[in-house]
Design a protein around this motif. Structure first.
Motif, PDB file in Angstrom:
ATOM      1  N   GLY A 501      51.965  36.643  38.010  1.00  0.00           N
ATOM      2  CA  GLY A 501      50.539  36.850  37.035  1.00  0.00           C
ATOM      3  C   GLY A 501      50.002  38.055  37.737  1.00  0.00           C
ATOM      4  O   GLY A 501      49.984  38.370  38.983  1.00  0.00           O
ATOM      5  N   PHE A 502      49.043  38.878  36.857  1.00  0.00           N
ATOM      6  CA  PHE A 502      48.459  40.008  37.074  1.00  0.00           C
ATOM      7  C   PHE A 502      47.027  39.264  37.689  1.00  0.00           C
ATOM      8  O   PHE A 502      46.408  38.487  37.093  1.00  0.00           O
ATOM      9  CB  PHE A 502      48.019  40.656  35.983  1.00  0.00           C
ATOM     10  N   ALA A 503      46.330  39.919  38.451  1.00  0.00           N
ATOM     11  CA  ALA A 503      45.158  39.134  39.021  1.00  0.00           C
ATOM     12  C   ALA A 503      44.167  40.298  39.481  1.00  0.00           C
ATOM     13  O   ALA A 503      44.128  41.314  39.706  1.00  0.00           O
ATOM     14  CB  ALA A 503      45.339  38.546  40.719  1.00  0.00           C
ATOM     15  N   VAL A 504      42.768  39.667  39.176  1.00  0.00           N
ATOM     16  CA  VAL A 504      41.553  40.667  39.450  1.00  0.00           C
ATOM     17  C   VAL A 504      40.855  39.596  40.426  1.00  0.00           C
ATOM     18  O   VAL A 504      40.954  38.323  40.603  1.00  0.00           O
ATOM     19  CB  VAL A 504      40.768  40.925  38.276  1.00  0.00           C
ATOM     20  N   LEU A 505      39.662  40.198  41.389  1.00  0.00           N
ATOM     21  CA  LEU A 505      38.872  39.442  41.979  1.00  0.00           C
ATOM     22  C   LEU A 505      37.974  38.294  40.949  1.00  0.00           C
ATOM     23  O   LEU A 505      37.639  38.740  39.860  1.00  0.00           O
ATOM     24  CB  LEU A 505      37.869  40.316  42.784  1.00  0.00           C
ATOM     25  N   LYS A 506      37.921  37.329  41.605  1.00  0.00           N
ATOM     26  CA  LYS A 506      37.413  36.261  41.046  1.00  0.00           C
ATOM     27  C   LYS A 506      35.895  36.670  40.520  1.00  0.00           C
ATOM     28  O   LYS A 506      35.029  37.111  41.150  1.00  0.00           O
ATOM     29  CB  LYS A 506      37.248  34.986  41.732  1.00  0.00           C
ATOM     30  N   GLY A 507      35.764  36.493  39.186  1.00  0.00           N
ATOM     31  CA  GLY A 507      34.507  36.700  38.414  1.00  0.00           C
ATOM     32  C   GLY A 507      34.386  38.450  38.172  1.00  0.00           C
ATOM     33  O   GLY A 507      33.318  38.563  37.825  1.00  0.00           O
ATOM     34  N   GLN A 508      35.172  39.201  38.440  1.00  0.00           N
ATOM     35  CA  GLN A 508      35.003  40.538  37.969  1.00  0.00           C
ATOM     36  C   GLN A 508      36.231  40.852  37.212  1.00  0.00           C
ATOM     37  O   GLN A 508      37.175  40.500  36.727  1.00  0.00           O
ATOM     38  CB  GLN A 508      35.005  41.391  39.543  1.00  0.00           C
ATOM     39  N   ASN A 509      36.104  42.081  36.455  1.00  0.00           N
ATOM     40  CA  ASN A 509      36.951  42.683  35.599  1.00  0.00           C
ATOM     41  C   ASN A 509      37.530  41.866  34.518  1.00  0.00           C
ATOM     42  O   ASN A 509      38.750  41.773  34.203  1.00  0.00           O
ATOM     43  CB  ASN A 509      38.053  43.346  36.722  1.00  0.00           C
ATOM     44  N   ALA A 510      36.748  41.011  33.973  1.00  0.00           N
ATOM     45  CA  ALA A 510      36.915  40.153  33.068  1.00  0.00           C
ATOM     46  C   ALA A 510      37.811  40.957  31.901  1.00  0.00           C
ATOM     47  O   ALA A 510      38.616  40.344  31.045  1.00  0.00           O
ATOM     48  CB  ALA A 510      35.842  39.320  32.566  1.00  0.00           C
ATOM     49  N   ASP A 511      37.150  42.034  31.377  1.00  0.00           N
ATOM     50  CA  ASP A 511      37.460  42.964  30.319  1.00  0.00           C
ATOM     51  C   ASP A 511      39.114  43.384  30.758  1.00  0.00           C
ATOM     52  O   ASP A 511      39.913  43.434  29.588  1.00  0.00           O
ATOM     53  CB  ASP A 511      36.712  44.059  30.218  1.00  0.00           C
ATOM     54  N   LEU A 512      39.367  43.706  31.909  1.00  0.00           N
ATOM     55  CA  LEU A 512      40.583  44.157  32.200  1.00  0.00           C
ATOM     56  C   LEU A 512      41.705  43.118  31.935  1.00  0.00           C
ATOM     57  O   LEU A 512      42.648  43.252  31.687  1.00  0.00           O
ATOM     58  CB  LEU A 512      40.668  44.828  33.583  1.00  0.00           C
ATOM     59  N   LEU A 513      41.311  41.809  32.542  1.00  0.00           N
ATOM     60  CA  LEU A 513      42.034  40.669  32.578  1.00  0.00           C
ATOM     61  C   LEU A 513      42.449  40.350  30.933  1.00  0.00           C
ATOM     62  O   LEU A 513      43.623  39.985  30.520  1.00  0.00           O
ATOM     63  CB  LEU A 513      41.582  39.584  33.244  1.00  0.00           C
ATOM     64  N   GLU A 514      41.292  40.364  30.094  1.00  0.00           N
ATOM     65  CA  GLU A 514      41.597  40.180  28.722  1.00  0.00           C
ATOM     66  C   GLU A 514      42.561  41.069  28.088  1.00  0.00           C
ATOM     67  O   GLU A 514      43.297  40.661  27.129  1.00  0.00           O
ATOM     68  CB  GLU A 514      40.062  40.108  28.089  1.00  0.00           C
ATOM     69  N   MET A 515      42.391  42.398  28.260  1.00  0.00           N
ATOM     70  CA  MET A 515      43.342  43.722  27.962  1.00  0.00           C
ATOM     71  C   MET A 515      44.731  43.303  28.438  1.00  0.00           C
ATOM     72  O   MET A 515      45.751  43.216  27.425  1.00  0.00           O
ATOM     73  CB  MET A 515      42.927  44.785  28.273  1.00  0.00           C
ATOM     74  N   PHE A 516      44.852  42.781  29.397  1.00  0.00           N
ATOM     75  CA  PHE A 516      46.129  42.447  29.877  1.00  0.00           C
ATOM     76  C   PHE A 516      46.720  41.440  29.413  1.00  0.00           C
ATOM     77  O   PHE A 516      47.905  41.568  28.619  1.00  0.00           O
ATOM     78  CB  PHE A 516      46.102  42.127  31.545  1.00  0.00           C
ATOM     79  N   ASP A 517      45.950  40.468  29.217  1.00  0.00           N
ATOM     80  CA  ASP A 517      46.723  39.431  28.413  1.00  0.00           C
ATOM     81  C   ASP A 517      46.935  39.688  26.982  1.00  0.00           C
ATOM     82  O   ASP A 517      48.247  39.069  26.245  1.00  0.00           O
ATOM     83  CB  ASP A 517      45.901  38.178  28.497  1.00  0.00           C
ATOM     84  N   ALA A 518      46.121  40.306  26.381  1.00  0.00           N
ATOM     85  CA  ALA A 518      46.478  40.725  24.941  1.00  0.00           C
ATOM     86  C   ALA A 518      47.608  41.506  25.079  1.00  0.00           C
ATOM     87  O   ALA A 518      48.382  41.627  23.948  1.00  0.00           O
ATOM     88  CB  ALA A 518      45.064  41.231  24.346  1.00  0.00           C
ATOM     89  N   GLY A 519      47.763  42.549  25.918  1.00  0.00           N
ATOM     90  CA  GLY A 519      49.015  43.696  25.855  1.00  0.00           C
ATOM     91  C   GLY A 519      50.211  42.579  26.107  1.00  0.00           C
ATOM     92  O   GLY A 519      51.360  42.841  25.746  1.00  0.00           O
ATOM     93  N   LEU A 520      49.972  41.836  27.117  1.00  0.00           N
ATOM     94  CA  LEU A 520      51.154  40.892  27.415  1.00  0.00           C
ATOM     95  C   LEU A 520      51.763  40.081  26.338  1.00  0.00           C
ATOM     96  O   LEU A 520      52.825  39.868  25.996  1.00  0.00           O
ATOM     97  CB  LEU A 520      50.903  39.868  28.495  1.00  0.00           C
ATOM     98  N   ALA A 521      50.926  39.379  25.436  1.00  0.00           N
ATOM     99  CA  ALA A 521      51.248  38.794  24.325  1.00  0.00           C
ATOM    100  C   ALA A 521      52.021  39.593  23.346  1.00  0.00           C
ATOM    101  O   ALA A 521      53.144  39.249  22.958  1.00  0.00           O
ATOM    102  CB  ALA A 521      49.953  38.284  23.605  1.00  0.00           C
ATOM    103  N   ASN A 522      51.499  40.907  23.044  1.00  0.00           N
ATOM    104  CA  ASN A 522      52.113  41.939  22.241  1.00  0.00           C
ATOM    105  C   ASN A 522      53.756  42.229  22.768  1.00  0.00           C
ATOM    106  O   ASN A 522      54.526  42.319  22.207  1.00  0.00           O
ATOM    107  CB  ASN A 522      51.377  43.134  22.286  1.00  0.00           C
ATOM    108  N   ALA A 523      53.601  42.502  24.164  1.00  0.00           N
ATOM    109  CA  ALA A 523      54.926  42.493  24.697  1.00  0.00           C
ATOM    110  C   ALA A 523      55.996  41.479  24.631  1.00  0.00           C
ATOM    111  O   ALA A 523      57.133  41.877  24.344  1.00  0.00           O
ATOM    112  CB  ALA A 523      54.771  42.936  26.170  1.00  0.00           C
ATOM    113  N   GLU A 524      55.515  40.352  24.530  1.00  0.00           N
ATOM    114  CA  GLU A 524      56.250  39.200  24.411  1.00  0.00           C
ATOM    115  C   GLU A 524      56.619  39.148  23.165  1.00  0.00           C
ATOM    116  O   GLU A 524      58.001  38.800  22.678  1.00  0.00           O
ATOM    117  CB  GLU A 524      55.613  37.512  24.843  1.00  0.00           C
ATOM    118  N   ASP A 525      55.735  38.931  22.034  1.00  0.00           N
ATOM    119  CA  ASP A 525      56.268  39.016  20.817  1.00  0.00           C
ATOM    120  C   ASP A 525      57.067  40.121  20.045  1.00  0.00           C
ATOM    121  O   ASP A 525      58.056  39.928  19.270  1.00  0.00           O
ATOM    122  CB  ASP A 525      54.804  39.291  19.860  1.00  0.00           C
ATOM    123  N   THR A 526      56.971  41.283  20.693  1.00  0.00           N
ATOM    124  CA  THR A 526      57.855  42.353  20.037  1.00  0.00           C
ATOM    125  C   THR A 526      59.217  42.479  21.061  1.00  0.00           C
ATOM    126  O   THR A 526      59.938  43.387  20.436  1.00  0.00           O
ATOM    127  CB  THR A 526      57.058  43.525  20.264  1.00  0.00           C
TER     128      THR A 526
END
Length: 761
Positions: A501-526
């Motif tokens: 998994g991709f990781a960020v420091l606990k409690g920080q960079n939540a937006d980055l983590l959310e964008m990674f998950d969204a992009g990963l879902a797209n990468a899996e679907d396509t």
């Protein structure tokens, strides 16, 4: 036409890096003899002001028809054009195929003189580069499968899926158009993957630069057909670093004018683009020719406005520093100066898909973890297994790879067929991995000893040399290494492992983590994720190995870059160390108890702790406390300066105290003050005594630069590890690295001894 990572690269390449690059190159040339003096003199008469000179020009690697390789030769419109202009203007070019992002960096750090790589001229890039006159006017075109008769206009795309390459103007155009018409855009890392998505029927159309499509269709490499006229896009230009190589840029412009007028450039365009070649005389003129369509333009240097196509739309979701490993193929490793691998391709694809920029920092696994925890990096992607223990410190993305642990032994070793054969023997593992955890659990049951290493390459070398009989590693890493000829073979089936998994420091960079998950879902679907995995794990054939001299030739450019950084760090560290050593040396002989105490404390701290601990303290510890980030070079120079300064302090003290006290008394009796007596009588004698110790400290400091590799500082040892990670040739590479260190230290010793004899007669 590509915008991926451009804004990030522009911010990274600041003036300080340019100065350091120049210093490193100068030191390297001084060491190796610098046999280029003749090229520095430009001819004052003749074809141009650069006649007779040689320039290093960076380019992309695989972007047909502008630059690509045929039978080992780099060809394409850009290559033929730059060579034609060089012939016309009387200069020579040394082409370096680095990849688009690598070429951008090379220009910004002055590693090359210029670049030509189908590079769009944009206002954003003009802040960093000076461009030539445009030499090609591009455009975006739609193509569909040859047998597709249903899609002939943009309106026919409603409700369907189309493909485009991430980070290109084609992708931006398709996204904008999709919002108006109502279709979905799938982004791919490579244009070939986007084309294949159309031929396989997953997407009904693809958007790309018309010359790319034209060439692929002309040569039969892509089974598509174009169904729309090109949409006007950017113009391509030759680029140099801003404010530099003005004469080269002017010579390019003059040569471009000449090869257009004499028809040479038209011949080049016709060769690669056939009937679809534009009119070379009308590029960026009053009329621009795109394919068979003539589009009115506003004049040289301007682009017609297209409401559906915002050219080079800047990324507005921020830029993030991403830490990674540096020797963990196929997930992350370096090739041709660029960090690549499954993790790297995925991270860049997601960044392009989600509209943010990334600055990749290859530090090594342990250092990458510390970088995130200390705030030096925003996230980490490094084949990192998601565990409950790590979840206490990090927040993880959704898993992007499911791995497993497998045992491997030296190729041909039949003595180890199962875990029971490991009893009483040594087994190698890598620190902090699931393989290490698995081996620890098995060692209790089967009675073998674990030997721990920080790099996969070191672990493999341990087995190759016979010091350990086996190793435990993630099976995709073993599979890739065996393909590359690492001299191992797997034993038994993989043990079920964890998920990466991709990781960020606990409690920080939540937006980055959310964008990674969204992009990963797209990468899996396509299917992008599967395409990336297949790129590195699809083949089971073992690659042929280079011979020793071929390996040396291939590795030497990277090693010489590392040597340049080694000399740079050494030179800077010694300058500051001498200043510190002299200052604290005088404090050590002071009659003031407080001053002596300060000097003694400094010496005891930096002589009493390991250099590696000091390096980690300044690179990771100081930023964590102060919030002030230090780059690897700065932290390394501070560490080596303070460490060497402590030893020089004692050398200065002992040198001064070794001078007969009668010398000071005699000088004072002649009427000299204490200061003048010290400066004119005592110090000259003390320096003669100190010289051998100082020479020895200089050599020690040079060798200590190798420890900075743990910070990701690209010195000689670091570059050696990088080469080994992709070639698995430990013995040969470390032999070459050792020889380079020996040559440098030998020359430094000879120079120091000469100076000693010259000034201490």
């Amino acid at each position: 036409m590509r915008t991926s990572l451009t804004s990030l690269l522009q911010r990274v390449a600041d003036s300080r890096n340019q100065v350091l690059s120049v210093i490193a190159v100068a030191l390297l040339l001084l060491l190796t003899g610098g046999a280029i003096a003749g090229t520095a003199q430009a001819a004052t008469i003749g074809k141009s002001s650069v006649e007779g000179q040689t320039f290093t020009i960076a380019t992309d690697t695989t972007w047909a028809p502008f630059e690509f390789e045929i039978d080992g030769e780099l060809r394409g419109i850009d290559m033929d054009l730059i060579n034609a202009i060089a012939d016309d203007q009387g200069f020579t070019v040394d082409i370096k195929s680095l990849g688009f992002d690598g070429a951008l960096q090379a220009v910004q750090t002055n590693a090359v003189d210029g670049m030509i790589a189908g590079m769009s001229i944009t206002d954003e890039r003009k802040g960093t580069f000076d461009f030539s006159n445009p030499y090609f006017d591009s455009g975006i075109q739609m193509a569909v499968a040859k047998d597709n008769g249903d899609v002939t206009t943009y309106e026919d795309l409603a409700g369907k899926t189309v493909a485009a390459k991430n980070g290109t103007e084609g992708f931006t155009f398709a996204e904008t158009l999709g919002k108006e018409i109502g279709f979905t855009v799938t982004g791919f890392q490579d244009a070939s993957d986007a084309f294949n998505d159309v031929t396989s029927g997953n997407s009904v159309a693809v958007f790309d630069d018309f010359p790319i499509l034209q060439y692929g269709i002309e040569t039969g490499e892509i089974n598509l057909k174009t169904v729309t006229e090109p949409e006007r896009a950017s113009s391509y230009g030759f680029a140099v670093n801003k404010g530099q190589n003005t004469e080269l840029r002017e010579a390019f412009n003059e040569g471009l004018k000449n090869v257009v007028e004499n028809g040479t450039y038209q011949g080049i365009l016709d060769e690669y683009l056939g009937d679809g070649a534009p009119d070379a005389t009308k590029i960026s003129g009053g009329v621009v020719t795109l394919g068979n369509e003539v589009i009115e333009d506003d004049g040289p240097g301007t682009l017609p406005k297209n409401p559906l196509f915002p050219v080079d739309t800047p990324q507005d979701k921020g830029s993030f520093v991403i830490a990674t490993d540096n020797t963990y193929a196929p997930f992350e490793f370096e090739q041709n100066g660029e960090t690549i691998g499954i993790d790297m391709d995925l991270m860049r694809a997601i960044a392009a898909n989600q509209g943010f920029a990334v600055d990749i920092k290859p530090l090594g696994f342990d250092a990458a973890l510390q970088a995130v925890q200390s705030g030096q990096a925003d996230g980490i992607i490094a084949g990192m297994t998601i565990t409950d223990e790590r979840k206490e410190v990090f927040d993880f993305s959704e898993p992007y790879f499911t791995s497993g642990v497998q045992m491997a032994v030296a190729d041909g070793d039949t003595s180890i067929t199962g875990y029971e054969d490991l009893a009483g023997k040594n087994v190698a593992v890598k620190t902090g991995t699931v393989g290490a955890t698995t081996a620890e659990e098995l060692s209790t049951e089967y009675g073998f000893t674990i030997r721990t290493f920080s790099d996969t390459a070191d672990m493999i070398a341990e087995v190759q040399t016979g010091n350990s009989v086996a190793l435990f590693e993630d099976f995709p890493v073993l599979q890739y290494g065996i393909q590359q000829g690492n001299g191992l073979m797997t034993v038994g089936d993989p043990i079920e492992g964890g998920e990466y998994g991709f990781a960020v420091l606990k409690g920080q960079n939540a937006d980055l983590l959310e964008m990674f998950d969204a992009g990963l879902a797209n990468a899996e679907d396509t299917g992008v994720l599967d395409t990336i995995n297949d790129r590195y794990l699809g083949s089971e054939e073992e690659s042929g190995q280079l011979g020793f001299f071929e390996l040396v030739v291939a590795a030497l450019p990277s090693l010489m870059v590392g040597l340049g950084y080694t000399l740079l760090a050494t030179a800077l560290s010694l300058v500051f160390a001498m200043i510190l050593g002299l200052a604290f040396g005088f404090l050590k002989i002071s009659k003031n108890l407080l001053l002596r105490g300060i000097a003694s404390t400094y010496v005891n701290i930096f002589r009493g702790t390991p250099v590696l601990v000091q390096a980690f303290f300044f690179y990771f510890g100081v930023p964590a406390v102060t919030g002030i980030s230090l780059d690897a070079l700065t932290a390394g120079v501070i560490t080596l300066s303070l460490n060497a300064g402590a030893y020089i302090t004692e050398t200065v003290r002992s040198g001064i105290q070794s001078v007969d006290p009668g010398q000071m008394e005699a000088a004072r009796s002649l009427g000299l003050t204490r200061g003048k007596s010290m400066r004119r009588v005592v110090l000259p004698q003390a320096f003669k005594i100190m010289t051998p110790s100082l020479i020895n400290q200089f050599i020690i400091t040079l060798k200590d630069t190798s420890l900075l590799s743990v910070l990701g500082f690209a010195e000689l040892t670091y570059q050696g590890r990088i080469v080994i990670a992709s070639t698995f040739r430990s013995f040969e590479i470390w032999l070459v690295v050792g020889v380079l260190y020996f040559i440098v230290i030998y020359l430094l010793t000879v120079l120091s001894n000469y100076v000693d004899k010259r000034f201490n007669k």
